[in-house]
Write an enzyme that holds these catalytic residues in place. Sequence first.
Site, PDB file in Angstrom:
ATOM      1  N   CYS A 421       0.882  -1.227  -0.158  1.00 16.33           N
ATOM      2  CA  CYS A 421       0.005   0.046  -0.043  1.00 16.33           C
ATOM      3  C   CYS A 421       0.883   1.251  -0.045  1.00 16.33           C
ATOM      4  O   CYS A 421       0.680   2.323   0.413  1.00 16.33           O
ATOM      5  CB  CYS A 421      -0.896   0.017   1.223  1.00 16.33           C
ATOM      6  SG  CYS A 421      -2.115  -1.507   1.040  1.00 16.33           S
ATOM      7  N   ASN A 422       1.869   1.236  -0.637  1.00 17.66           N
ATOM      8  CA  ASN A 422       3.048   2.437  -0.787  1.00 17.66           C
ATOM      9  C   ASN A 422       3.225   2.547  -2.162  1.00 17.66           C
ATOM     10  O   ASN A 422       4.478   2.251  -2.485  1.00 17.66           O
ATOM     11  CB  ASN A 422       4.065   2.106   0.053  1.00 17.66           C
ATOM     12  CG  ASN A 422       4.781   3.363   0.565  1.00 17.66           C
ATOM     13  OD1 ASN A 422       5.097   4.087  -0.206  1.00 17.66           O
ATOM     14  ND2 ASN A 422       5.069   3.535   2.025  1.00 17.66           N
TER      15      ASN A 422
END
Length: 507
Positions: A421-422
């Site tokens: 999620c980055n």
Amino acid sequence: MTNLTDLNTTESLILHHAHNNMTHDAQHYTTAERAFQDKNPTIDLDELATLRQQEYSRIDDLGHVYLDYTGGGLYAQSQVEKHMELLLNGVYGNPHSSNPTSMAMTELDEQARNYVMKFFNADPDEYCVIFTSNASGSLRLIGESYPFEDKGNYLLTFDNHNSVNGIREYARSKGAKVTYTPVLMPDMRLDEEALLHNLDQVIPDGNNLFAFPAQSNFSGVQHPLTWIETAHEKGWDVLLDSAAFAPTNRLDLSIVKPDFVSLSFYKIFGYPTGCGALIVHRSMLSKLRRPWFAGGTVSVVSVQADAYFLDEGHAAFEDGTIDYLSIPAIEIGLRYIESIGLDAIHNRVVAFTEYLLDELTALTHDNGKTLAKVYGPITTDARGGTVSINLFDAEGKIFDDQLVETVANQFNISLRSGCFCNPGAGELALNISEAYIRNLFENSDRMTYEEYAMAVASDDGHDGIGAVRISVGLITNFNDVYQVVQLMKSFLNVKSDGIRTISGKCS
């Protein structure tokens, strides 16, 4: 355990090597552990072993090696027992009332709220705690309530979590300017010159919000908290994402004073899940504008008059009924962390992270080429216990990150693959160009993660789509980090088949 006949030649060979490596020679292990202890004399491995046996015996009883602490912490047996004892010995009702059971619940929840303030050394006259479902829920509150408007300005960093990235959609919908500050390879620290330039672009008389992670959940980089004051001096409000930082580092809000702090408690002590917090400087409460009201957020509401008055303080932001039975477990968890000592946890994490970095960067194929590429600092200076890597064969060809996780799964080693999620950090680390990504988005109405991954992986200029993340934490011991290094050795001198068909998501 996977049947080797179901795997291709590369996977079978790696698993064969892994079986040999994981059944390690006892003398080799003893020698390695002694060397670690000699290098880290202040780390009490016996004390850690006792704690692990008393509170986390299920880990070793079930044969797990848990190295996904950035994804979620592990809970102690006593935490659950104390919470269950509290629930079984009381009668508690919805706190939105003044009857005896409601008042009993209200007292416990407010006690937990006050303890959160104490844990982070936050002055109640300066800060208040808003309970949310998790860090993402806290960030959504900021996104929907911060008054960006036409004179708004939202400044982020490339290595922000997606829940911080998502605020940009609220900002843009209100006409605000959105700017990203890049991180620089190979250490993946922020470009300070670019950051200072971007901070100088403050909009006078506007609402300017700067958001950054205290610790990157991709690279483990810990950004200087001094930027908070620098941003304040230049006219910015500051949102500090502390989800990856707080579990193993002390955040003292009497020293650093961000306007907003987001966090998830399960990442600190594992239980309960579904409870997070937004710690807000009280000067910001009047600035936030809620786009709606709900049960629990209003003091007065009228249907006939078509009007309402929001409650004051934290109550105006806690929509509906809070998770009132779980919230007392937050205080139990924080007290448990204090009983161990956050500094002791921090020191262990630093030592085990250093061991991982030293061992992984020393792994080389017979031709001298490095096996593991670390994304981020290769020392423990200003970095946390999150180590993201990819493995490459002797010809420089990448091993699919999901293959590495699949092999780890066979030995009950819990690590993580993907981009966590980055996406900003991942795109830079994996050499995925802006032009290439824009082309993918512009020529697709919608893409699944699998389609996106395959499209990126098919281009020869990119180092795949994801990475392998190993993260140490509260109850990591030497055996955990030793075992994962032995696993990585299984890829030495094996030829990669490249990127396989990918399934999963960017998690």
